[in-house]
Scaffold this motif. Structure first.
Motif, short mmCIF file in Angstrom:
data_model
loop_
_atom_site.label_atom_id
_atom_site.label_comp_id
_atom_site.label_asym_id
_atom_site.label_seq_id
_atom_site.Cartn_x
_atom_site.Cartn_y
_atom_site.Cartn_z
N ARG A 154 35.13 87.95 45.25
CA ARG A 154 34.99 86.83 44.31
C ARG A 154 33.94 85.82 44.76
O ARG A 154 33.14 85.36 43.95
CB ARG A 154 36.35 86.16 44.11
N ILE A 157 30.51 87.15 43.94
CA ILE A 157 30.23 87.10 42.50
C ILE A 157 29.94 85.67 42.08
O ILE A 157 29.00 85.40 41.32
CB ILE A 157 31.41 87.68 41.71
N ARG A 177 28.49 87.51 33.80
CA ARG A 177 29.90 87.60 34.21
C ARG A 177 30.65 88.59 33.33
O ARG A 177 31.45 89.40 33.81
CB ARG A 177 30.56 86.23 34.15
N LEU A 178 30.41 88.55 32.02
CA LEU A 178 31.05 89.49 31.11
C LEU A 178 30.65 90.93 31.43
O LEU A 178 31.48 91.84 31.44
CB LEU A 178 30.69 89.15 29.67
N SER A 181 32.40 92.04 34.58
CA SER A 181 33.82 92.30 34.35
C SER A 181 34.03 93.66 33.70
O SER A 181 34.93 94.41 34.08
CB SER A 181 34.42 91.19 33.48
N PHE A 184 33.46 96.37 36.42
CA PHE A 184 34.56 96.52 37.36
C PHE A 184 35.80 97.11 36.69
O PHE A 184 36.54 97.89 37.31
CB PHE A 184 34.89 95.18 38.03
N ALA A 185 36.05 96.75 35.43
CA ALA A 185 37.19 97.33 34.72
C ALA A 185 37.03 98.85 34.62
O ALA A 185 37.99 99.61 34.81
CB ALA A 185 37.31 96.71 33.33
N ASP A 195 40.51 96.73 42.25
CA ASP A 195 40.83 95.66 41.31
C ASP A 195 39.54 95.10 40.74
O ASP A 195 38.45 95.50 41.13
CB ASP A 195 41.64 94.55 41.99
N ASN A 196 39.69 94.18 39.80
CA ASN A 196 38.54 93.54 39.14
C ASN A 196 38.41 92.12 39.68
O ASN A 196 39.11 91.21 39.22
CB ASN A 196 38.74 93.53 37.63
N VAL A 198 36.24 89.97 39.20
CA VAL A 198 35.58 89.03 38.28
C VAL A 198 36.61 88.24 37.49
O VAL A 198 36.35 87.12 37.05
CB VAL A 198 34.64 89.78 37.32
N GLU A 199 37.81 88.81 37.30
CA GLU A 199 38.78 88.19 36.41
C GLU A 199 39.13 86.75 36.78
O GLU A 199 39.35 85.91 35.91
CB GLU A 199 40.06 89.03 36.38
N LYS A 200 39.16 86.46 38.09
CA LYS A 200 39.55 85.12 38.54
C LYS A 200 38.35 84.23 38.87
O LYS A 200 38.53 83.12 39.37
CB LYS A 200 40.50 85.21 39.73
#
Length: 427
Positions: A154, A157, A177-178, A181, A184-185, A195-196, A198-200
């Protein structure tokens, strides 16, 4: 103890090296033995120096302070448990030199995963794949090339997005960022990542309404700079100004979509954002631009023929490189404007400006929407289905008057077949 290194301090070292000034080799951060090492070659790296342990190289300075400090803190914890990360790295290098087994695991480096994601998922499923590839290759791959995707954290990123914001592109940071995400998904689903991260990571900037409308003097500067830009970017910019269509609808155009005799460009649903077929008239200046374009041949021998792509240098793919071309266009604008660049603008502003200017010149709202292929109150539902053909003449008149206006403000003589509409007042 708080670290003494800052991004500003590191940038200062870079500038001094670039200027040929002497700098010391080691710069302490006072954080878990973290140092910045400045080599005479100009390369800056983060390393950990803590006796009795051997020095441990972390990575290039481009990885960011936050990521380096996180690794330094994790190293302290590992060493407290008797684990030497340097020895682990050496063992990994030795293992890499050993003969590989028949079954080789796929490359899990960030740049390899990006390439795999674009080819296997983005291209077949996403219309925005070119923008996605461009953003990731420009702002992420150079930072994390060769880094296993599971090690992208994180903080790394966040710092990458901060770099984009700091160069004055907060909206692009949000878009990147989109894209990250989504990458990574997909990687989690394929088992490349656990895990992703970017989500947090907070969104760098809130989306704001785009409302930039260019003035006539600005339009004139852009038109003349487009002349200097040449093929293919200059012609694309002029067609965007004259038609009000979206960038991809023009730049990815096919000759088979155009009826030069009738002066019409017909877009199939697959090439339109709202998936509705769209036909728009071509005013005389637009036809003149198209008539002057080169045609590229493709194929070999008897199979050799003209490419159907309008804007191409290979005949096989549509042109790319818009970021660099747009930068060069802005340089040409500044050169014509006494060294002063235009306030921030985008190619999409040409579409909004075309709509606004047509309204200023008396074109009714429902006709403007028909030109732009917008679906709203005037064209929604069954009524819109039956009204589309009825607007063809109004659309032609609207784009003709827009063309006359553009040629007038740029000092060029409009063709005799361009007409004006009477000014109409809103009721």
């Amino acid at each position: 103890m708080a670290g003494s290194l800052t991004a500003k301090y590191i940038d200062g070292i870079r500038r001094r090296i670039a200027a040929g000034e002497p700098v010391k080799e080691w710069h302490a951060d006072n954080s878990n033995g973290l140092f910045l090492r400045a080599r005479s070659s100009g390369r800056l790296t983060f390393e950990i120096r803590a006796r009795p342990w051997p020095n441990l190289a972390i990575g290039p300075a481009e990885m960011g302070l936050a990521a380096a400090r996180q690794i330094a803190a994790e190293t302290v914890v590992s060493r407290a448990k008797g684990v030497d990360p340097a020895a682990e790295k050496k063992a990994a290098r030795e293992a890499a030199k050993a003969p590989k087994a028949a079954a080789v695991a796929p490359d899990d480096s960030f740049d390899a995963i990006v390439g795999r994601y674009i080819e296997r998922h983005a291209k077949p499923n996403l219309r925005t794949w070119r923008d996605m590839e461009r953003a990731l290759q420009k702002d992420c791959v150079p930072l994390w090339k060769g880094v296993p995707i599971r090690q992208i954290s994180r903080p790394m990123i966040g710092e990458a997005l901060d770099r984009i914001v700091d160069r004055g592109a907060p909206r692009q940071a949000s878009t990147t960022r989109l894209f990250l995400s989504g990458l990574f998904a997909w990687a989690v689903g394929r088992g490349y990542a656990d895990d992703n991260p970017v989500e947090k990571v907070p969104v760098p900037s809130k989306a704001v309404a785009r409302d930039r409308v260019l003035s006539d003097p600005e339009l004139a500067l852009i038109w003349r700079a487009a002349d200097a830009a040449g093929y293919p970017f200059g012609q694309i910019v002029k067609l965007l100004m004259l038609t009000g269509q979206r960038k991809a609808e023009i730049s990815d155009g096919r000759w088979s979509e155009i009826d030069m005799a009738a002066g019409l460009w017909s877009l199939p649903p697959a090439r339109v954002k709202n998936k509705r077929a769209h036909t728009f008239p071509l005013p005389a200046p637009a036809l003149a631009i198209l008539e002057g374009l080169p045609r590229i041949e493709v194929g070999q021998g008897k199979d050799r023929t003209l490419s159907d792509l309008i804007f191409t240098t290979t005949g096989e793919t549509s042109v790319s490189g818009f970021t660099r071309a747009f930068t060069n266009l802005n340089k040409a604008i500044a050169a014509q404007n006494g060294g002063k660049p235009l306030p921030h603008w985008t190619l999409h502003d040409l579409r909004r400006t075309a709509a606004t200017r047509m309204g200023d010149l008396g074109v009714l709202p429902h006709v403007i929407e028909a030109v732009l292929n917008h679906i709203s109150g005037h064209k929604a539902g069954v009524a819109g289905t039956y009204n589309r053909a009825a607007y063809e003449q109004e659309k032609r008149e609207a784009l003709d008057i827009l063309a006359r206006h553009i040629l007038t403000i740029t000092g060029e003589s409009p063709p005799s077949n361009v007409v004006s509409l009477p000014k109409r007042r809103a009721k």
